[in-house]
Design a protein around this motif. Structure first.
Motif, PDB file in Angstrom:
ATOM      1  N   MET A 255       0.838  -1.209   0.000  1.00 28.24           N
ATOM      2  CA  MET A 255       0.000   0.000   0.000  1.00 28.24           C
ATOM      3  C   MET A 255       0.872   1.259   0.000  1.00 28.24           C
ATOM      4  N   ALA A 256       1.996   1.198   0.735  1.00 29.39           N
ATOM      5  CA  ALA A 256       2.888   2.351   0.790  1.00 29.39           C
ATOM      6  C   ALA A 256       3.458   2.644  -0.592  1.00 29.39           C
ATOM      7  N   VAL A 257       3.688   1.568  -1.358  1.00 31.09           N
ATOM      8  CA  VAL A 257       4.235   1.766  -2.712  1.00 31.09           C
ATOM      9  C   VAL A 257       3.145   2.277  -3.652  1.00 31.09           C
ATOM     10  N   LEU A 258       1.937   1.724  -3.512  1.00 26.97           N
ATOM     11  CA  LEU A 258       0.860   2.060  -4.449  1.00 26.97           C
ATOM     12  C   LEU A 258       0.291   3.459  -4.234  1.00 26.97           C
ATOM     13  N   PHE A 259       0.174   3.870  -2.961  1.00 27.33           N
ATOM     14  CA  PHE A 259      -0.538   5.118  -2.681  1.00 27.33           C
ATOM     15  C   PHE A 259       0.401   6.208  -2.181  1.00 27.33           C
ATOM     16  N   ASN A 260      -0.046   7.446  -2.311  1.00 27.59           N
ATOM     17  CA  ASN A 260       0.676   8.573  -1.733  1.00 27.59           C
ATOM     18  C   ASN A 260      -0.192   9.229  -0.659  1.00 27.59           C
ATOM     19  N   PRO A 261       0.437   9.757   0.395  1.00 28.03           N
ATOM     20  CA  PRO A 261      -0.355  10.370   1.467  1.00 28.03           C
ATOM     21  C   PRO A 261      -1.060  11.633   0.968  1.00 28.03           C
ATOM     22  N   LYS A 262      -2.282  11.809   1.429  1.00 27.51           N
ATOM     23  CA  LYS A 262      -3.041  12.980   0.990  1.00 27.51           C
ATOM     24  C   LYS A 262      -2.865  14.158   1.937  1.00 27.51           C
TER      25      LYS A 262
ATOM     26  N   PHE B 150      -5.490  -6.393   5.735  1.00 29.68           N
ATOM     27  CA  PHE B 150      -5.546  -5.922   4.335  1.00 29.68           C
ATOM     28  C   PHE B 150      -6.495  -4.723   4.211  1.00 29.68           C
ATOM     29  N   LEU B 151      -7.668  -4.834   4.820  1.00 26.61           N
ATOM     30  CA  LEU B 151      -8.646  -3.739   4.723  1.00 26.61           C
ATOM     31  C   LEU B 151      -8.127  -2.465   5.382  1.00 26.61           C
ATOM     32  N   GLY B 152      -7.527  -2.619   6.563  1.00 25.98           N
ATOM     33  CA  GLY B 152      -6.976  -1.453   7.260  1.00 25.98           C
ATOM     34  C   GLY B 152      -5.909  -0.772   6.418  1.00 25.98           C
ATOM     35  N   ALA B 153      -5.051  -1.598   5.797  1.00 26.11           N
ATOM     36  CA  ALA B 153      -3.970  -1.057   4.969  1.00 26.11           C
ATOM     37  C   ALA B 153      -4.553  -0.364   3.739  1.00 26.11           C
ATOM     38  N   LEU B 154      -5.550  -1.007   3.122  1.00 28.17           N
ATOM     39  CA  LEU B 154      -6.144  -0.442   1.904  1.00 28.17           C
ATOM     40  C   LEU B 154      -6.801   0.908   2.183  1.00 28.17           C
ATOM     41  N   PHE B 155      -7.588   0.968   3.259  1.00 27.96           N
ATOM     42  CA  PHE B 155      -8.298   2.222   3.541  1.00 27.96           C
ATOM     43  C   PHE B 155      -7.348   3.333   3.996  1.00 27.96           C
ATOM     44  N   THR B 156      -6.202   2.930   4.549  1.00 26.60           N
ATOM     45  CA  THR B 156      -5.191   3.943   4.866  1.00 26.60           C
ATOM     46  C   THR B 156      -4.622   4.511   3.568  1.00 26.60           C
ATOM     47  N   GLY B 157      -4.320   3.599   2.635  1.00 30.14           N
ATOM     48  CA  GLY B 157      -3.791   4.030   1.347  1.00 30.14           C
ATOM     49  C   GLY B 157      -4.763   4.939   0.612  1.00 30.14           C
ATOM     50  N   LEU B 158      -6.042   4.624   0.705  1.00 25.00           N
ATOM     51  CA  LEU B 158      -7.059   5.426   0.028  1.00 25.00           C
ATOM     52  C   LEU B 158      -7.291   6.770   0.732  1.00 25.00           C
ATOM     53  N   GLY B 159      -6.680   6.939   1.910  1.00 21.85           N
ATOM     54  CA  GLY B 159      -6.806   8.224   2.615  1.00 21.85           C
ATOM     55  C   GLY B 159      -8.101   8.344   3.402  1.00 21.85           C
ATOM     56  N   VAL B 160      -8.721   7.200   3.712  1.00 20.30           N
ATOM     57  CA  VAL B 160     -10.004   7.213   4.417  1.00 20.30           C
ATOM     58  C   VAL B 160      -9.821   6.976   5.920  1.00 20.30           C
ATOM     59  N   TYR B 161      -8.786   6.190   6.265  1.00 20.83           N
ATOM     60  CA  TYR B 161      -8.686   5.730   7.644  1.00 20.83           C
ATOM     61  C   TYR B 161      -8.419   6.852   8.639  1.00 20.83           C
ATOM     62  N   ASP B 162      -7.642   7.872   8.209  1.00 20.05           N
ATOM     63  CA  ASP B 162      -7.373   8.968   9.144  1.00 20.05           C
ATOM     64  C   ASP B 162      -8.633   9.784   9.402  1.00 20.05           C
TER      65      ASP B 162
END
Lengths: 334, 117, 154
Positions: free
Chosen positions: B109-116, C75-87
């Motif tokens: 996920m760290a590789v795929l996404f960038n922090p917003k 996996f879900l926690g990681a995905l939603f963090t990546g999507l910028g939703v978890y924060d």
């Protein structure tokens, strides 16, 4: 005659003029109370750069260039630039200076840096060491957050007393002579540390420093609080502001009717910034985007601008040190 | 249906304890995560966490004390099977999936996404 | 209270100021926070239970089903963090989203993602464990200490 007054203050003999000011801000600030006053509002928190740190440098470059342009001067007419920011080793400022190619002194007073730069700049001008000086600062919410607290995407809850670091940069051009708002006096603050350790309560930690400098300014200059149309502190937020009013009241003075905090002027209630704004750019954005035009137009005639800074680092915080704070006051009159 | 309700209640209550710690003390989220794993481990060792898992199911295994429970219960199991060495081999055997998955997806996920921001 | 005395280590001023601060300090909306944590934490665990039941229905052992559930939740926690939703969720739910294992995943992805600009070894690789590291360290210490006692007794 010596220009120093009292214990901590200076009265300028030839008060330097603030001949222009400019500010650029991030999108959240653009939606805030001062949204319409910024020279430029970025569409996102990167401003076309590939990191937040680079974005902060970019903002400072834009702010300085815009302020200089407004005066009709060229960048090469600027004798010295005095500037600073919140990042370790002042990287935002130092990197912004690469392209400007002007003699430069980097200053660190945390969020009080704008007042600090202006005081030193005014001294250089009054002392005859320069003709044109730029004072500038920047801060970036995300860059500051990852340095001081947690990664921005961490799902941590912010307490109600927490403040939001402003993403913006502000710059003023100071000159000898000319018409316009003038820096007439200044008070340099001492470090005040009320022993508070909570980095989510920086306004309350800084309030005694602000009140101390404000009070000392009145003592040294013989001015009373109502000499000024308005007194502004930098980034104490709503909680710190209330504490300043109480501290000054304890001294037998009342500033509740002509005192505001810049940290309460940036965001709207609905923007979830909790206790208000913080960061170098809190005071600088308010000064450059809003207060300066008000002064230049004569809507405000006399203000006392007090930059407030909390001088801790993540290291000192983790070693359980309390937060040393400082405040510097600049009197601006037209 | 009962299982879902119990998971909701037990999981919710564990989170309420965490929220109380956050609001009433100055512990950071990092401190609370560490504290909960240690607490879960200790409760598991004295035999109190397994009953909670029996009642709450995922409500007890999904919160972080459940991770501490996994570490300790698999250590005990390994000690029963292979003696002294189990003290050192058990925990990671039990948590192998969790830790590996966390590292793999964390990295991905760290590789795929960038922090917003 | 004398402001001029508000110097470093002036205990008298500091104590009085602390009292003054307590009067104006905003109190956390405790009830609202607790309800938020309860509901969100409960819901995340219910989602976990859905997966747990699904894996059990696939004839996996309880242990394997739990492990699979943990994997999916991470996996879900990681995905939603990546999507910028978890924060955003965490800002409202507090411990409700921090305490479940999805919050553990969030604490791994958030720093790793943010320090990508500092490179893949010292940025992503090292920062991945900023919060997860201490959790694993103290989790392992707990299991070794309790395991040793267990071994002594048995």
């Amino acid at each position: 005659m010596n220009k120093k007054r009292g214990q901590q203050s200076i009265i300028f003999k030839v008060p330097p003029t603030l001949s222009a000011a400019a500010a650029i801000a991030g999108p959240k600030e653009g939606e805030g109370l001062l949204g319409n006053y910024f020279d430029k509002v970025m569409e996102d928190n990167l401003g076309g750069q590939d990191s937040w740190e680079k974005c902060e440098s970019y903002m400072m470059e834009v702010a300085i260039t815009a302020a200089v342009k407004k005066t009709g001067l060229l960048m090469m007419d600027i004798d010295f630039i005095l500037a600073g920011d919140l990042l370790n080793q002042l990287i935002a400022t130092n990197f912004a200076m690469r392209s400007l190619e002007r003699p430069f002194l980097g200053l660190y007073g945390a969020c009080s840096t704008m007042a600090e730069s202006m005081i030193i700049g005014a001294m250089m001008l009054d002392g005859g060491f320069a003709t044109n000086i730029v004072a500038a600062v920047s801060s970036h919410h995300d860059a500051a957050e990852r340095q001081y607290r947690f990664p921005t995407e961490l799902g941590a809850q912010r307490p109600l007393g927490a403040q939001w670091t402003v993403t913006a940069s502000g710059a003023v051009v100071m000159t000898q002579g000319n018409n316009g708002p003038k820096v007439t006096a200044a008070t340099i603050g001492k470090i005040v540390d009320p022993g508070m350790k909570d980095t989510n309560a920086m306004g309350p930690a800084m309030a005694p420093a602000a009140a101390n400098t404000m009070w000392q300014h009145f003592q040294d200059t013989g001015r009373s609080p109502d000499y000024y149309d308005m007194i502004y502190t930098g980034d104490l937020g709503s909680v710190g502001k209330e504490l300043v009013i109480r501290l000054i009241k304890d001294k037998g003075s009342d500033v509740s009717s002509n005192y505001e905090d810049c940290g309460c002027m940036i965001y709207r209630e609905s923007q979830d910034a909790h206790a208000g704004a913080s960061g170098c750019a809190s005071s600088a954005a308010a000064l450059c985007a809003y207060l300066y035009p008000q002064l230049a137009a004569g809507y405000l005639k006399k203000i006392l601008f007090i930059g407030t800074g909390s001088l801790h680092s993540p290291t000192s915080y983790q070693q359980k040190e309390s937060i040393p704070c400082v405040a510097h006051a600049v009197a601006i009159e037209i | 249906m009962q299982a879902y309700i119990m998971a909701f209640l037990v999981g919710g209550l564990i989170c309420v304890v965490g929220q109380l710690l956050m609001d009433l003390t100055s512990l950071t989220p990092a401190h609370i995560l560490v504290l909960f794993v240690v607490l879960g481990g200790i409760l598991s060792a004295v035999g109190l966490y397994q009953p909670l898992v029996d009642i709450g199911g995922a409500g007890a295994t999904v919160p972080l004390p459940g991770f501490g429970h996994t570490l300790v219960s698999s250590t005990f199991e390994e000690i029963n099977n292979s003696g002294f060495l189990g003290i050192f081999s058990g925990a990671l055997k039990g948590a192998a999936v969790g830790i590996t998955v966390a590292v793999v997806f964390g990295f991905t996920m760290a590789v795929l996404f960038n922090p917003k921001g | 209270m004398s402001l001029n005395d508000s110097g470093y280590k002036n205990q008298q001023f500091n104590q009085r100021y602390q009292k003054m601060y307590e009067q104006v300090k905003p109190k956390p909306p405790l009830v609202q926070n607790l309800v938020g944590a309860f509901v969100v934490g409960g819901l995340i665990c219910t989602v976990g239970q859905v997966f747990q039941n699904y894996f059990l229905a696939m004839n996996l052992s309880v242990k394997s089903a739990s492990a699979m559930t943990t994997a999916v939740m991470i996996f879900l926690g990681a995905l939603f963090t990546g999507l910028g939703v978890y924060d955003e969720l965490g800002r409202r739910a507090g411990a409700g989203s921090t305490v479940p294992i999805t919050g553990f995943a969030n604490s791994i992805v958030a720093p790793a993602m943010e320090f990508k600009r500092e490179g893949y070894v010292l940025g992503v690789g090292a920062k991945l464990f900023v919060i997860a590291g201490p959790v694993i360290v103290y989790g392992l210490l707990t299991s070794v200490v309790t395991g040793f006692i267990y071994w002594l007794i048995h």
